[in-house]
Design an enzyme around this catalytic site. Structure first.
Site, PDB file in Angstrom:
ATOM      1  N   ASP A   1     -20.989  13.131 -26.158  1.00 32.15           N
ATOM      2  CA  ASP A   1     -21.386  14.191 -27.086  1.00 32.15           C
ATOM      3  C   ASP A   1     -20.236  15.176 -27.291  1.00 32.15           C
ATOM      4  O   ASP A   1     -19.780  15.792 -26.335  1.00 32.15           O
ATOM      5  CB  ASP A   1     -22.597  14.972 -26.528  1.00 32.15           C
ATOM      6  CG  ASP A   1     -23.848  14.112 -26.494  1.00 32.15           C
ATOM      7  OD1 ASP A   1     -23.906  13.127 -27.238  1.00 32.15           O
ATOM      8  OD2 ASP A   1     -24.767  14.447 -25.718  1.00 32.15           O
TER       9      ASP A   1
ATOM     10  N   ARG B   1     -29.464  17.765 -18.206  1.00 31.77           N
ATOM     11  CA  ARG B   1     -30.704  18.235 -18.850  1.00 31.77           C
ATOM     12  C   ARG B   1     -31.393  19.322 -18.030  1.00 31.77           C
ATOM     13  O   ARG B   1     -31.765  20.369 -18.554  1.00 31.77           O
ATOM     14  CB  ARG B   1     -31.648  17.045 -19.067  1.00 31.77           C
ATOM     15  CG  ARG B   1     -32.792  17.363 -20.001  1.00 31.77           C
ATOM     16  CD  ARG B   1     -33.677  16.138 -20.183  1.00 31.77           C
ATOM     17  NE  ARG B   1     -32.908  14.967 -20.574  1.00 31.77           N
ATOM     18  CZ  ARG B   1     -33.332  13.713 -20.464  1.00 31.77           C
ATOM     19  NH1 ARG B   1     -34.541  13.463 -19.994  1.00 31.77           N
ATOM     20  NH2 ARG B   1     -32.558  12.705 -20.819  1.00 31.77           N
TER      21      ARG B   1
ATOM     22  N   SER C   1     -25.126  12.492 -20.328  1.00 32.81           N
ATOM     23  CA  SER C   1     -26.394  12.229 -21.016  1.00 32.81           C
ATOM     24  C   SER C   1     -27.098  10.955 -20.549  1.00 32.81           C
ATOM     25  O   SER C   1     -26.504   9.886 -20.478  1.00 32.81           O
ATOM     26  CB  SER C   1     -26.152  12.132 -22.520  1.00 32.81           C
ATOM     27  OG  SER C   1     -27.354  11.783 -23.174  1.00 32.81           O
TER      28      SER C   1
ATOM     29  N   ASP D   1     -15.829  11.328 -22.841  1.00 35.19           N
ATOM     30  CA  ASP D   1     -17.123  11.998 -22.887  1.00 35.19           C
ATOM     31  C   ASP D   1     -17.777  11.529 -24.199  1.00 35.19           C
ATOM     32  O   ASP D   1     -17.081  11.070 -25.113  1.00 35.19           O
ATOM     33  CB  ASP D   1     -16.871  13.509 -22.898  1.00 35.19           C
ATOM     34  CG  ASP D   1     -18.125  14.302 -23.125  1.00 35.19           C
ATOM     35  OD1 ASP D   1     -19.063  14.140 -22.345  1.00 35.19           O
ATOM     36  OD2 ASP D   1     -18.163  15.084 -24.093  1.00 35.19           O
TER      37      ASP D   1
END
Ligand code: B16
Ligand code: MG
Length: 213
Positions: free
Chosen positions: A11, A49, A116, A9
């Site tokens: 972030d 998001r 992301s 991953d």
């Protein structure tokens, strides 16, 4: 060694963009007069998001149209990317860089599996553009974690079966996604004590223990 590939991953694992996400969502929430704090921000970890926006809007006292929501997400992302502009190679820790190089030296394939859409931008900022054997991110998936799609695509890109790949995650939704995809998972940071994980890492370099011969 059980593993032939590691899927990271981004972030919260390779680097930290938490504060920038927080500041950008907080700015949007303030503009809309919606309560938002760090505890709510923590629920956005690993979440896409638009799904994050829905969580931010839970505290709103009115409903918004899809067009308004698209505009809010766009505005948050514009501010977030401005903040990301402050990042540079110094935001990649020596520990992460040295561990990645040590894993590569062992012959492991290294991939990114991130929700992301800003993944290529962030990797460039921290000096890891072009470093990974594959990058699977928010731009090539239709289902967000805990759906395993992003990790399954990463495994496919490096030509490996999930059973020989280890997923490294800091979000509970990400650990769940790994398990759902048939991967072993190593949990770090916020998700470290997640009982579904195969490995619990106190620090990034602890991954070396999971790939010991
Ligand atoms: P973007 P990861 C995730 O990245 C973040 O943890 C999450 O907070 C964010 O909402 C999501 O990416 C989408 O980010 O707005 O840049 O597309 O942890 O999966 O690497
Ligand atoms: Mg994460």
């Amino acid at each position: 060694m059980k593993y032939q590939g590691i899927i990271f991953d981004l972030d919260g694992v390779i680097c930290s963009t938490d504060e920038y996400h927080y500041l950008a969502w907080k700015s949007l929430a303030d503009q809309l007069g919606i309560y938002f704090d760090r505890q709510i921000n923590n629920r956005l970890r690993g979440v896409s998001r638009m799904a994050s926006l829905e969580i931010v809007l839970e505290k709103a006292d009115k409903t918004y149209t899809q067009a308004e929501k698209d505009e809010f997400a766009e505005s948050k992302n514009t501010l977030y990317r401005q903040l990301l502009g402050q990042m540079g190679p110094a935001d990649l820790s020596d520990e992460v860089r040295d561990t990645l190089n040590a894993l590569r030296a062992k012959g492991l394939k290294l991939a990114i599996g991130s929700s992301s859409k800003n993944t290529p931008f962030i990797l460039d900022r921290i000096g890891l553009g072009g470093y990974f054997d594959a990058v699977s991110d928010g731009n090539n998936i239709t289902h967000s974690k805990p759906d395993p799609e992003v990790f399954l695509k990463a495994a496919q890109m490096i030509g490996l079966d999930p059973s020989v790949c280890l997923v490294v995650e800091d979000a509970h939704a990400g650990v769940e996604a790994g398990v759902n995809g048939g991967f072993d998972t190593a949990a770090i940071g916020d998700a470290r004590d997640d009982e579904r994980a195969t490995w619990h890492l106190n620090s990034f370099s602890d991954i070396m223990g999971a790939v010991a011969d």
